[in-house]
Scaffold this motif. Structure first.
Motif, PDB file in Angstrom:
ATOM      1  N   UNK A  72     -17.018 -54.706  17.537  1.00  0.00           N
ATOM      2  CA  UNK A  72     -17.372 -56.166  17.784  1.00  0.00           C
ATOM      3  C   UNK A  72     -17.455 -56.985  16.396  1.00  0.00           C
ATOM      4  N   UNK A  73     -18.293 -56.163  15.481  1.00  0.00           N
ATOM      5  CA  UNK A  73     -18.218 -56.930  14.176  1.00  0.00           C
ATOM      6  C   UNK A  73     -18.062 -55.899  13.087  1.00  0.00           C
ATOM      7  N   UNK A  74     -16.366 -56.193  12.746  1.00  0.00           N
ATOM      8  CA  UNK A  74     -15.952 -55.350  11.758  1.00  0.00           C
ATOM      9  C   UNK A  74     -16.443 -55.238  10.541  1.00  0.00           C
ATOM     10  N   UNK A  75     -17.121 -56.643   9.932  1.00  0.00           N
ATOM     11  CA  UNK A  75     -17.710 -56.601   8.937  1.00  0.00           C
ATOM     12  C   UNK A  75     -18.818 -55.803   8.697  1.00  0.00           C
ATOM     13  N   UNK A  76     -19.830 -55.842   9.740  1.00  0.00           N
ATOM     14  CA  UNK A  76     -20.873 -54.980   9.676  1.00  0.00           C
ATOM     15  C   UNK A  76     -20.718 -53.610   9.712  1.00  0.00           C
ATOM     16  N   UNK A  77     -19.606 -53.274  10.468  1.00  0.00           N
ATOM     17  CA  UNK A  77     -19.294 -51.950  10.757  1.00  0.00           C
ATOM     18  C   UNK A  77     -18.694 -51.247   9.330  1.00  0.00           C
ATOM     19  N   UNK A  78     -17.969 -52.112   8.550  1.00  0.00           N
ATOM     20  CA  UNK A  78     -17.615 -51.553   7.206  1.00  0.00           C
ATOM     21  C   UNK A  78     -18.575 -51.373   6.205  1.00  0.00           C
TER      22      UNK A  78
END
Lengths: 189, 189, 189, 189
Positions: free
Chosen positions: B163-169
């Motif tokens: 959902x939130x790739x930047x947060x996942x990264x």
């Protein structure tokens, strides 16, 4: 628990970096001498960067003799140093492809500023581990002065290269050559 | 018959992996600063993955100090660990090319779940070989807790990234940074 | 004057070979799971060939323990062995790209016949240097029988693969797995 | 402070060089035997250059046994030697792609002239460090004569290749094979 593995790993990384650059030297289509000619900027910059990474290795090899224990700090400074060195093939390829254009030479000099910025604490930390008597005050002073001169020259090379890329490239070479002999002049052997 | 060759081979593999990634950083055609800009996702993900593989090496180096004999089991766990690490350049390149899109970041986090899953038995087996007094119960507990927290964070990062790739990264980065120092905090060098 | 450098060089070559293969695994253009799907033959053959080269290293590591001196003969057999192993990435890539077509699988099995043909004298020569008591007659007999069985299976796999490539590939895998443990079953550690 | 790191670094560079060449051997598109045929010049020149670099390593390994200390001079001669060797994949690829055309074979022979020109001082310097009794005058004379014969043959191969590339390639091979055994004939192991 010596610095053996730190050396072996660094040797591996530097060996791969120094040989990756030769992959840029792609054989021409035509089997003629004329077809070799356009390769000269790539060949020249490969030779120069090979020399520079050889100098990096020589000084790395020289300094690690003094370090007795791979402290976490030494390991991290070493990783930072190797990271900067790993950018050399990139900037070399750019300089070669654009035939010494202004911005690529600027980036080339910048990479050496970064290599030097990581090298200075590496040198400091390695020499700090050496026993006092092994390293004379003269040698320590020489190391400090050389680092400042090299750093200054790299920064000047950056600025110069934006107007006169050939001069900037030449200045970068001069600064690297300061490290051709790891020890101060007049030291035995 | 120590672990010398196991270390040397692992150093070779990790040295090649860490330098292969820089090959993704291809110099642009134009000799301008503007031409450098589109390289930032590649440069950033190279820097991040370089840091991560440096952390992998640091912990590998730290743990193998305890192992005295290269048992077949240790060799195989080590191969599994290196296999997972060898997938990092692939996932790094995908994340860079798609500029941190959801699925590639999911795969990036998954690779670290796999790296961790192979690292846990590696750590266990290496510590099991160490003589009791060398490793305090506190250190063993710290290792277990950290492994669980890291694994949990990587799995959460996987799910979040869809959902939130930047947060996942970012979460993946946090979990890796747990290993920045191999030893528990407060341990003397 | 031990076998240290021979080991270090072989480790370097095998480390490069095992990591070169992962370069075939190129990230897809689209950031979707669907885009990952067509990579499965490459991923599978990378995993299989990684396992095989790990087995090669394991046996190489096991055998060189017995050799005490790097005789010219041992060095040359080792070079021949490494040469054959260096063909594995080529045949792996061909098998992957053609999705296990008949001729590529035939070539894949052929490469393992060549690897085995160079491994047999390597094993013989290394064991010949070992002192009598270290290696039981049972171990020597086991080595001979296993080499013959593996060689036979690889040749059968070659022939089978021309008609039934999947079966040929499976047979190759079975023969390689005979070397999963370097020592005969029932031997302590 | 032995020559350990110099050896390890050289091993790393030679290991990368020898395996880089196999990357030229790209699997064909079609899964047929006919598609393999056009690969023969690449395959042949890979095999030949692999043999040559194996010979380079064998002699390097043999000579460094005599050197006791990595003097700056030995390090620099070694770097020059490795630089010349690093050009072999380039000239090999060119010879393969142009199917043994005149100019590429000329360049191939030239690279070996350069390799030999760097090898001669390397041999001299390494043998100079050896204690007198270890190396007989006969061995020293053999080394000098062989170097002159090899150098002469490489130069003749250069000239011949411009008219008769196949003969030039054959002559180069003959000169390299002079180094198949590092020691003079008749020397006990």
């Amino acid at each position: 628990m010596g610095t053996g593995r730190l050396e072996a790993f660094s040797d591996g990384v530097i060996a791969v970096i120094i040989t990756i650059m030769v992959l840029e030297l792609k054989p021409p289509e035509q089997p003629t001498f004329a077809a070799l000619l356009p390769l000269w900027p790539t060949a020249l910059s490969y030779a120069v960067s090979y020399l520079f990474i050889a100098i990096v290795w020589l000084n790395h090899h020289h300094l690690l003799r003094f370090a007795e224990y791979p402290t976490p700090r030494l390991i991290w400074i070493n990783f930072a140093h190797l990271f900067m060195v790993s950018l050399v093939p990139f900037s070399t390829a750019w300089v070669a492809r654009t035939r010494l254009a202004a911005v690529p030479v600027f980036v080339y000099a910048t990479v050496f500023v970064l290599v030097e910025l990581a090298y200075v604490p590496f040198e400091r930390h390695a020499l700090a581990q050496a026993k006092g008597k092994e390293i004379s005050p003269r040698t320590r002073r020489f190391a400090t002065v050389r680092a400042l001169v090299a750093l200054g020259t790299f920064v000047i090379a950056m600025l110069v290269s934006l107007k006169l890329p050939l001069w900037g490239f030449g200045l970068t070479c001069c600064a690297v050559l300061l490290y051709l002999r790891p020890e101060p002049p007049g030291t035995g052997r």
